[in-house]
Design a protein around this motif. Sequence first.
Motif, PDB file in Angstrom:
ATOM      1  N   UNK A 246       0.731  -1.336   0.023  1.00  0.00           N
ATOM      2  CA  UNK A 246      -0.051   0.084   0.105  1.00  0.00           C
ATOM      3  C   UNK A 246       0.689   1.345   0.086  1.00  0.00           C
ATOM      4  N   UNK A 247       1.896   1.369   0.805  1.00  0.00           N
ATOM      5  CA  UNK A 247       2.811   2.517   0.816  1.00  0.00           C
ATOM      6  C   UNK A 247       3.528   2.722  -0.364  1.00  0.00           C
ATOM      7  N   UNK A 248       4.058   1.561  -0.989  1.00  0.00           N
ATOM      8  CA  UNK A 248       4.658   1.863  -2.244  1.00  0.00           C
ATOM      9  C   UNK A 248       3.987   2.421  -3.228  1.00  0.00           C
ATOM     10  N   UNK A 249       2.566   1.914  -3.182  1.00  0.00           N
ATOM     11  CA  UNK A 249       1.463   2.353  -4.380  1.00  0.00           C
ATOM     12  C   UNK A 249       1.158   3.709  -4.109  1.00  0.00           C
ATOM     13  N   UNK A 250       1.204   4.155  -2.647  1.00  0.00           N
ATOM     14  CA  UNK A 250       1.039   5.899  -2.606  1.00  0.00           C
ATOM     15  C   UNK A 250       2.289   6.328  -3.173  1.00  0.00           C
ATOM     16  N   UNK A 251       3.513   6.110  -3.036  1.00  0.00           N
ATOM     17  CA  UNK A 251       4.772   6.695  -3.158  1.00  0.00           C
ATOM     18  C   UNK A 251       4.710   6.659  -4.818  1.00  0.00           C
ATOM     19  N   UNK A 252       4.141   5.710  -5.636  1.00  0.00           N
ATOM     20  CA  UNK A 252       4.142   5.714  -7.069  1.00  0.00           C
ATOM     21  C   UNK A 252       3.153   6.631  -7.593  1.00  0.00           C
ATOM     22  N   UNK A 253       1.997   6.469  -6.941  1.00  0.00           N
ATOM     23  CA  UNK A 253       0.884   7.450  -7.426  1.00  0.00           C
ATOM     24  C   UNK A 253       1.220   9.018  -7.222  1.00  0.00           C
ATOM     25  N   UNK A 254       2.049   9.421  -6.195  1.00  0.00           N
ATOM     26  CA  UNK A 254       2.373  10.541  -6.008  1.00  0.00           C
ATOM     27  C   UNK A 254       3.610  11.273  -6.920  1.00  0.00           C
ATOM     28  N   UNK A 255       4.066  10.018  -7.822  1.00  0.00           N
ATOM     29  CA  UNK A 255       4.917  10.738  -8.677  1.00  0.00           C
ATOM     30  C   UNK A 255       4.134  11.502  -9.806  1.00  0.00           C
ATOM     31  N   UNK A 256       4.732  12.809 -10.175  1.00  0.00           N
ATOM     32  CA  UNK A 256       4.250  13.547 -11.139  1.00  0.00           C
ATOM     33  C   UNK A 256       2.913  14.046 -10.557  1.00  0.00           C
ATOM     34  N   UNK A 257       2.409  13.885  -9.218  1.00  0.00           N
ATOM     35  CA  UNK A 257       1.124  14.229  -9.003  1.00  0.00           C
ATOM     36  C   UNK A 257       1.530  15.823  -8.353  1.00  0.00           C
ATOM     37  N   UNK A 258       0.432  16.334  -7.750  1.00  0.00           N
ATOM     38  CA  UNK A 258       0.584  17.647  -7.382  1.00  0.00           C
ATOM     39  C   UNK A 258      -0.383  17.810  -6.334  1.00  0.00           C
ATOM     40  N   UNK A 259       0.105  18.623  -5.297  1.00  0.00           N
ATOM     41  CA  UNK A 259      -0.434  19.122  -3.868  1.00  0.00           C
ATOM     42  C   UNK A 259      -0.933  20.467  -4.300  1.00  0.00           C
ATOM     43  N   UNK A 260      -2.261  20.686  -3.817  1.00  0.00           N
ATOM     44  CA  UNK A 260      -2.852  21.863  -4.006  1.00  0.00           C
ATOM     45  C   UNK A 260      -3.618  22.146  -2.724  1.00  0.00           C
ATOM     46  N   UNK A 261      -3.263  23.087  -2.056  1.00  0.00           N
ATOM     47  CA  UNK A 261      -4.129  23.456  -0.695  1.00  0.00           C
ATOM     48  C   UNK A 261      -4.049  22.355   0.257  1.00  0.00           C
ATOM     49  N   UNK A 262      -3.123  21.648   0.311  1.00  0.00           N
ATOM     50  CA  UNK A 262      -2.859  20.513   1.275  1.00  0.00           C
ATOM     51  C   UNK A 262      -3.343  19.251   0.879  1.00  0.00           C
ATOM     52  N   UNK A 263      -3.853  19.297  -0.333  1.00  0.00           N
ATOM     53  CA  UNK A 263      -4.462  17.899  -0.838  1.00  0.00           C
ATOM     54  C   UNK A 263      -3.615  17.432  -1.970  1.00  0.00           C
ATOM     55  N   UNK A 264      -3.312  16.094  -1.899  1.00  0.00           N
ATOM     56  CA  UNK A 264      -2.582  15.309  -3.003  1.00  0.00           C
ATOM     57  C   UNK A 264      -3.469  14.942  -4.027  1.00  0.00           C
ATOM     58  N   UNK A 265      -2.995  15.239  -5.164  1.00  0.00           N
ATOM     59  CA  UNK A 265      -3.645  14.872  -6.421  1.00  0.00           C
ATOM     60  C   UNK A 265      -2.786  13.801  -7.176  1.00  0.00           C
TER      61      UNK A 265
ATOM     62  N   UNK B 246      -1.226   0.307 -10.719  1.00  0.00           N
ATOM     63  CA  UNK B 246      -1.910  -0.966 -11.257  1.00  0.00           C
ATOM     64  C   UNK B 246      -0.896  -1.981 -11.660  1.00  0.00           C
ATOM     65  N   UNK B 247       0.054  -1.579 -12.163  1.00  0.00           N
ATOM     66  CA  UNK B 247       1.448  -2.332 -12.671  1.00  0.00           C
ATOM     67  C   UNK B 247       1.878  -3.091 -11.246  1.00  0.00           C
ATOM     68  N   UNK B 248       2.150  -2.474 -10.294  1.00  0.00           N
ATOM     69  CA  UNK B 248       2.688  -2.809  -8.854  1.00  0.00           C
ATOM     70  C   UNK B 248       1.814  -3.896  -8.563  1.00  0.00           C
ATOM     71  N   UNK B 249       0.594  -3.647  -8.639  1.00  0.00           N
ATOM     72  CA  UNK B 249      -0.294  -4.687  -8.084  1.00  0.00           C
ATOM     73  C   UNK B 249      -0.542  -6.010  -8.977  1.00  0.00           C
ATOM     74  N   UNK B 250      -0.244  -5.651 -10.356  1.00  0.00           N
ATOM     75  CA  UNK B 250      -0.240  -6.832 -11.098  1.00  0.00           C
ATOM     76  C   UNK B 250       1.153  -7.755 -10.684  1.00  0.00           C
ATOM     77  N   UNK B 251       2.291  -7.006 -10.691  1.00  0.00           N
ATOM     78  CA  UNK B 251       3.555  -7.659 -10.417  1.00  0.00           C
ATOM     79  C   UNK B 251       3.613  -8.422  -9.155  1.00  0.00           C
ATOM     80  N   UNK B 252       2.993  -7.828  -8.031  1.00  0.00           N
ATOM     81  CA  UNK B 252       3.008  -8.715  -6.834  1.00  0.00           C
ATOM     82  C   UNK B 252       2.129  -9.735  -6.758  1.00  0.00           C
ATOM     83  N   UNK B 253       0.925  -9.609  -7.641  1.00  0.00           N
ATOM     84  CA  UNK B 253       0.128 -11.058  -7.872  1.00  0.00           C
ATOM     85  C   UNK B 253       0.623 -11.834  -8.755  1.00  0.00           C
ATOM     86  N   UNK B 254       1.598 -11.665  -9.436  1.00  0.00           N
ATOM     87  CA  UNK B 254       2.441 -12.645 -10.411  1.00  0.00           C
ATOM     88  C   UNK B 254       3.444 -13.323  -9.345  1.00  0.00           C
TER      89      UNK B 254
END
Length: 487
Positions: free
Chosen positions: A425-444, A454-462
């Motif tokens: 879960x934490x790795x997924x958050x880090x991956x999703x945050x890449x290239x994302x932006x923070x606006x008024x304290x909210x991560x987008x 999704x590729x991460x989840x797929x790899x772990x399932x494999x």
Amino acid sequence: MSDAKIAPATREEGPSGFTGRYVLILISLLLSVQLLPIMGLLSGNAQSEIAIHFGTTRIAWFTLITALVGTFVLPFAAKAAGLYGKKRVMVIATALGLVGDVIAAMSTSYGMLLLGRGIAGLYTVAMPLAYAMARDVFPRRLVGPASGVLGGGVGLVALVGPFLSGYLLDHHGFRGSLWFMAVATAVNLLLLLVFVPESPVREDGGRMDWLGGLLLGGGLTSIVYAIGEGSHWGWTSGKLCAFVGLGLVALIAFFLVQRRVASPLLPLSLLTQRKVWTVFLATSVAAGAIYSVGVVMQLLALMPQIPGLSDGLGWSATKNAQVTAPMSIIILVMAVVTGTLARRIDTRLLLGIGGAFTAVGYGLGSQIHHSVSDIVTFGLVAGVGMGIIVSIIPIMVIGAVGPKDQAVANGAQNLLQSVAQVIVTQIAFVIMSQNGKVMKGTQFYVDSGFTNAFWLISAVGAVGALLVLLIPKVKKLDEAEVGQAAL
């Protein structure tokens, strides 16, 4: 560990189907297994409202504290179940959890709310013990189907939960969700007391290993806490390294202590068996994939669609529930089917198939996740794998260990599964945050973040599917020693 006092394996299996009595037992255990996912769903959807109401930026603790408490107490609960009875421990844990739920619902400050949720974390131990109880209280022919229903109930929660959560929040606010948690826990406690028989399987002559429990529970809790705070502290921060290091030292000390105590918390002879540690490893990795994908799916569906800032789909919770309903149904159906198939088909094959469907489904999801038809399509494929995995995990533990080690084994597998879930879960958050932006304290998050998650989840399932190759042949349900309780 001394041999447990159990009834002979040749004992009469009992009724050939789910009679009224077995149905009531199954419903009682089902609520024990699914109580935590229900609370997780309600808590997750109520987080934003709670953060605004109490004016806190540390809302992550609202869910994290429950996981931390559960991680710490589970080793003690698994040992106590073998010494004093699984039902007794489940009842005590659920009763204390009810106290925590009431404190949380009546909270007048964020600190009081966290105190209540922390105490409520005690009922997390009921889930692995309920799986262990299924082995003892159902006749042989029903253990597989019953285990499938217990695991597949997560599909039912995923189907009904979002609608329930939306209704409670829309009409009664976050207090409505908190009071519903208390009512659900109270109902669970009543069902356990009235309908579930005590298991006769006991550890003879043992005693509680307090030092071992403190080292194992404390070590894992330190690591889980550090991983949970990794995004806030920084993944290379000295604070994170200190907590992880302290946790690892505690775990090393735990293994040293277990070699010297007369009644160890977790017999090392059990963990060194290839059929046990390989089952733990493969099932924990597979579970880490399917239980961590929820955060990706929820953020994708519920985050707004803002050009140049956020690539969420901007759906309401109700629409998301409607779109993912087919996936939830297939999870439930496949879980029940898997429980029946496991009586005769090699469970390693079933876990491998589950991991493969999960990998293919979320690999497909990495490419198509922009419309209702996209979500439904990859959800049906991934749902097959998820249904198989949630059902087969407790069944594989049954085949790998004997009745006297069932509670300890389920507890150990659940601990490893929880750690794997937090890490993924934490790795997924880090991956999703890449290239994302923070606006008024909210991560987008942007589309590439969802794709890579999704590729991460797929790899772990494999990886979970491939780890099946390490597992030696284990007993099928029709060969395992089950159905021990005198009903």
